[in-house]
Design a protein around this motif. Sequence first.
Motif, PDB file in Angstrom:
ATOM      1  N   LYS A  31      40.605  28.445  41.265  1.00  0.00           N
ATOM      2  CA  LYS A  31      39.917  27.235  40.805  1.00  0.00           C
ATOM      3  C   LYS A  31      40.569  26.708  39.533  1.00  0.00           C
ATOM      4  O   LYS A  31      40.705  25.495  39.338  1.00  0.00           O
ATOM      5  CB  LYS A  31      38.448  27.549  40.558  1.00  0.00           C
ATOM      6  N   ASP A  32      40.997  27.634  38.668  1.00  0.00           N
ATOM      7  CA  ASP A  32      41.642  27.234  37.419  1.00  0.00           C
ATOM      8  C   ASP A  32      42.929  26.453  37.693  1.00  0.00           C
ATOM      9  O   ASP A  32      43.200  25.426  37.054  1.00  0.00           O
ATOM     10  CB  ASP A  32      41.961  28.478  36.582  1.00  0.00           C
ATOM     11  N   THR A  33      43.718  26.925  38.658  1.00  0.00           N
ATOM     12  CA  THR A  33      44.970  26.249  39.014  1.00  0.00           C
ATOM     13  C   THR A  33      44.693  24.883  39.620  1.00  0.00           C
ATOM     14  O   THR A  33      45.390  23.897  39.330  1.00  0.00           O
ATOM     15  CB  THR A  33      45.779  27.115  39.999  1.00  0.00           C
ATOM     16  N   LEU A  34      43.672  24.819  40.455  1.00  0.00           N
ATOM     17  CA  LEU A  34      43.286  23.556  41.092  1.00  0.00           C
ATOM     18  C   LEU A  34      42.953  22.498  40.048  1.00  0.00           C
ATOM     19  O   LEU A  34      43.408  21.341  40.143  1.00  0.00           O
ATOM     20  CB  LEU A  34      42.085  23.789  42.009  1.00  0.00           C
ATOM     21  N   ILE A  35      42.192  22.935  39.032  1.00  0.00           N
ATOM     22  CA  ILE A  35      41.764  21.998  37.990  1.00  0.00           C
ATOM     23  C   ILE A  35      42.930  21.636  37.067  1.00  0.00           C
ATOM     24  O   ILE A  35      43.113  20.466  36.710  1.00  0.00           O
ATOM     25  CB  ILE A  35      40.601  22.601  37.178  1.00  0.00           C
ATOM     26  N   LYS A  36      43.708  22.653  36.683  1.00  0.00           N
ATOM     27  CA  LYS A  36      44.808  22.439  35.734  1.00  0.00           C
ATOM     28  C   LYS A  36      45.799  21.387  36.242  1.00  0.00           C
ATOM     29  O   LYS A  36      46.259  20.513  35.496  1.00  0.00           O
ATOM     30  CB  LYS A  36      45.531  23.761  35.464  1.00  0.00           C
ATOM     31  N   GLU A  52      55.914  25.272  39.896  1.00  0.00           N
ATOM     32  CA  GLU A  52      55.095  25.375  38.687  1.00  0.00           C
ATOM     33  C   GLU A  52      53.673  25.818  39.031  1.00  0.00           C
ATOM     34  O   GLU A  52      53.068  26.654  38.340  1.00  0.00           O
ATOM     35  CB  GLU A  52      55.069  24.013  37.977  1.00  0.00           C
ATOM     36  N   ILE A  53      53.139  25.254  40.104  1.00  0.00           N
ATOM     37  CA  ILE A  53      51.781  25.609  40.545  1.00  0.00           C
ATOM     38  C   ILE A  53      51.697  27.085  40.933  1.00  0.00           C
ATOM     39  O   ILE A  53      50.779  27.800  40.520  1.00  0.00           O
ATOM     40  CB  ILE A  53      51.350  24.720  41.735  1.00  0.00           C
ATOM     41  N   LEU A  54      52.655  27.529  41.744  1.00  0.00           N
ATOM     42  CA  LEU A  54      52.643  28.913  42.214  1.00  0.00           C
ATOM     43  C   LEU A  54      52.862  29.898  41.068  1.00  0.00           C
ATOM     44  O   LEU A  54      52.260  30.981  41.051  1.00  0.00           O
ATOM     45  CB  LEU A  54      53.702  29.106  43.299  1.00  0.00           C
ATOM     46  N   SER A  55      53.703  29.540  40.097  1.00  0.00           N
ATOM     47  CA  SER A  55      53.945  30.409  38.943  1.00  0.00           C
ATOM     48  C   SER A  55      52.671  30.579  38.130  1.00  0.00           C
ATOM     49  O   SER A  55      52.296  31.685  37.726  1.00  0.00           O
ATOM     50  CB  SER A  55      55.053  29.828  38.056  1.00  0.00           C
ATOM     51  N   HIS A  56      51.982  29.452  37.914  1.00  0.00           N
ATOM     52  CA  HIS A  56      50.724  29.516  37.165  1.00  0.00           C
ATOM     53  C   HIS A  56      49.666  30.291  37.943  1.00  0.00           C
ATOM     54  O   HIS A  56      48.883  31.057  37.378  1.00  0.00           O
ATOM     55  CB  HIS A  56      50.214  28.111  36.866  1.00  0.00           C
ATOM     56  N   ASN A  57      49.655  30.102  39.245  1.00  0.00           N
ATOM     57  CA  ASN A  57      48.678  30.796  40.084  1.00  0.00           C
ATOM     58  C   ASN A  57      48.894  32.313  40.041  1.00  0.00           C
ATOM     59  O   ASN A  57      47.941  33.087  39.988  1.00  0.00           O
ATOM     60  CB  ASN A  57      48.786  30.293  41.525  1.00  0.00           C
ATOM     61  N   ASP A  58      50.169  32.716  40.070  1.00  0.00           N
ATOM     62  CA  ASP A  58      50.489  34.151  39.963  1.00  0.00           C
ATOM     63  C   ASP A  58      50.050  34.704  38.610  1.00  0.00           C
ATOM     64  O   ASP A  58      49.517  35.810  38.507  1.00  0.00           O
ATOM     65  CB  ASP A  58      51.992  34.372  40.150  1.00  0.00           C
ATOM     66  N   TYR A  59      50.297  33.914  37.583  1.00  0.00           N
ATOM     67  CA  TYR A  59      49.886  34.325  36.239  1.00  0.00           C
ATOM     68  C   TYR A  59      48.363  34.489  36.173  1.00  0.00           C
ATOM     69  O   TYR A  59      47.859  35.466  35.623  1.00  0.00           O
ATOM     70  CB  TYR A  59      50.339  33.293  35.205  1.00  0.00           C
ATOM     71  N   GLN A  60      47.645  33.537  36.749  1.00  0.00           N
ATOM     72  CA  GLN A  60      46.187  33.596  36.748  1.00  0.00           C
ATOM     73  C   GLN A  60      45.679  34.845  37.460  1.00  0.00           C
ATOM     74  O   GLN A  60      44.701  35.469  37.030  1.00  0.00           O
ATOM     75  CB  GLN A  60      45.603  32.353  37.432  1.00  0.00           C
ATOM     76  N   ARG A  61      46.342  35.197  38.542  1.00  0.00           N
ATOM     77  CA  ARG A  61      45.939  36.398  39.298  1.00  0.00           C
ATOM     78  C   ARG A  61      46.040  37.643  38.413  1.00  0.00           C
ATOM     79  O   ARG A  61      45.121  38.470  38.361  1.00  0.00           O
ATOM     80  CB  ARG A  61      46.829  36.572  40.529  1.00  0.00           C
ATOM     81  N   VAL A  62      47.145  37.750  37.688  1.00  0.00           N
ATOM     82  CA  VAL A  62      47.350  38.896  36.808  1.00  0.00           C
ATOM     83  C   VAL A  62      46.377  38.854  35.641  1.00  0.00           C
ATOM     84  O   VAL A  62      45.751  39.859  35.288  1.00  0.00           O
ATOM     85  CB  VAL A  62      48.807  38.922  36.288  1.00  0.00           C
ATOM     86  N   TYR A  63      46.234  37.707  35.037  1.00  0.00           N
ATOM     87  CA  TYR A  63      45.333  37.534  33.887  1.00  0.00           C
ATOM     88  C   TYR A  63      43.893  37.891  34.252  1.00  0.00           C
ATOM     89  O   TYR A  63      43.208  38.628  33.526  1.00  0.00           O
ATOM     90  CB  TYR A  63      45.415  36.096  33.387  1.00  0.00           C
ATOM     91  N   LEU A  64      43.412  37.386  35.394  1.00  0.00           N
ATOM     92  CA  LEU A  64      42.033  37.639  35.807  1.00  0.00           C
ATOM     93  C   LEU A  64      41.802  39.103  36.174  1.00  0.00           C
ATOM     94  O   LEU A  64      40.709  39.644  35.971  1.00  0.00           O
ATOM     95  CB  LEU A  64      41.660  36.734  36.987  1.00  0.00           C
ATOM     96  N   LYS A  65      42.848  39.768  36.699  1.00  0.00           N
ATOM     97  CA  LYS A  65      42.739  41.199  36.966  1.00  0.00           C
ATOM     98  C   LYS A  65      42.569  41.970  35.654  1.00  0.00           C
ATOM     99  O   LYS A  65      41.839  42.945  35.574  1.00  0.00           O
ATOM    100  CB  LYS A  65      43.979  41.701  37.716  1.00  0.00           C
ATOM    101  N   GLY A  66      43.279  41.502  34.630  1.00  0.00           N
ATOM    102  CA  GLY A  66      43.134  42.099  33.317  1.00  0.00           C
ATOM    103  C   GLY A  66      41.727  41.925  32.778  1.00  0.00           C
ATOM    104  O   GLY A  66      41.119  42.867  32.256  1.00  0.00           O
ATOM    105  N   ILE A  67      41.181  40.723  32.920  1.00  0.00           N
ATOM    106  CA  ILE A  67      39.805  40.448  32.480  1.00  0.00           C
ATOM    107  C   ILE A  67      38.813  41.347  33.222  1.00  0.00           C
ATOM    108  O   ILE A  67      37.894  41.914  32.630  1.00  0.00           O
ATOM    109  CB  ILE A  67      39.444  38.960  32.737  1.00  0.00           C
ATOM    110  N   GLN A  68      39.022  41.471  34.534  1.00  0.00           N
ATOM    111  CA  GLN A  68      38.127  42.299  35.348  1.00  0.00           C
ATOM    112  C   GLN A  68      38.169  43.759  34.894  1.00  0.00           C
ATOM    113  O   GLN A  68      37.123  44.405  34.761  1.00  0.00           O
ATOM    114  CB  GLN A  68      38.533  42.191  36.814  1.00  0.00           C
ATOM    115  N   TYR A  69      39.354  44.273  34.650  1.00  0.00           N
ATOM    116  CA  TYR A  69      39.526  45.664  34.204  1.00  0.00           C
ATOM    117  C   TYR A  69      38.860  45.885  32.846  1.00  0.00           C
ATOM    118  O   TYR A  69      38.199  46.901  32.611  1.00  0.00           O
ATOM    119  CB  TYR A  69      41.016  45.981  34.127  1.00  0.00           C
TER     120      TYR A  69
END
Length: 275
Positions: A31-36, A52-69
């Motif tokens: 959702k973050d990538t969609l809005i950004k 650019e979209i896919l790079s940011h999306n990959d980053y978001q996946r890693v970032y959110l996993k960190g938040i979850q952990y």
Amino acid sequence: MNTITAIEVQKKKKNRYNIFVNDTFKFGVSKDTLIKFRLHKGMVLTDDLEHEILSHNDYQRVYLKGIQYLSYGLRTEKEVYDKLLSLEDVHIPLIENAINQLKKEKYINDTFYVKAFIQNTLATTKKGKHAIIQTLQKKGIDTQLIDEGIEQYYSPDELDTAISVASKYIQKQKKMSKKALLEKATQHLVQKGYTYAVAKEAVSHVDIAVSKEDELEALYEHANTLYKRYAKSYNGYILKQKLSNALYQKGFSYDDIRAYINDKMENEDDRFIER
């Protein structure tokens, strides 16, 4: 020309969206990538924009996993790094960027972690300084941060704490020689992270009230158990030696051990006679 023709919410993950280009599924985004990137139907998707979209999306996946952990409790920078490294199809730069962002947002703060860990450990387990340092080192904390944390937050007199721990341990022990009790208490403190010197001194300050009667009672209980075991296979001198050595290792005096064996012989136990 590549044009977004549809955007659909994923069935199993409501916070993710499927992007269709020219009526064909292209990729999924958060959702973050969609809005950004303000993705919408009719939007032209160039190769550079897609990258650019896919790079940011990959980053978001890693970032959110960190938040979850991190949502399960405090973590060190190394713990988060190792967790993200275990993800599939992840690149080191993405992990480093995510961790830098998490540190910037104060989700990761090793200085605060050291403070919380030391204070919580002292309040709940009363482990020694050495054990605390070792644990923090294993968690990847910088040596300087550990030293500063110990100096600032490890406030109690270590000897007083060790005496308290030893006293509580000794009170729970039963049917043991005084010598064995001293050794066990010292070992217990060392296992909790106190140095041998501190453990030894702490135990020497504890009043160990083991009466002669209690010690003899403990000896006879251990001896009878050992006797039943050894008498099945040995007799005579070997039986005496096996029994004596085992009891001596448990901290009982040689005189008391000999008294036990003599008592057995007086009661006409012929297993102590050579055959």
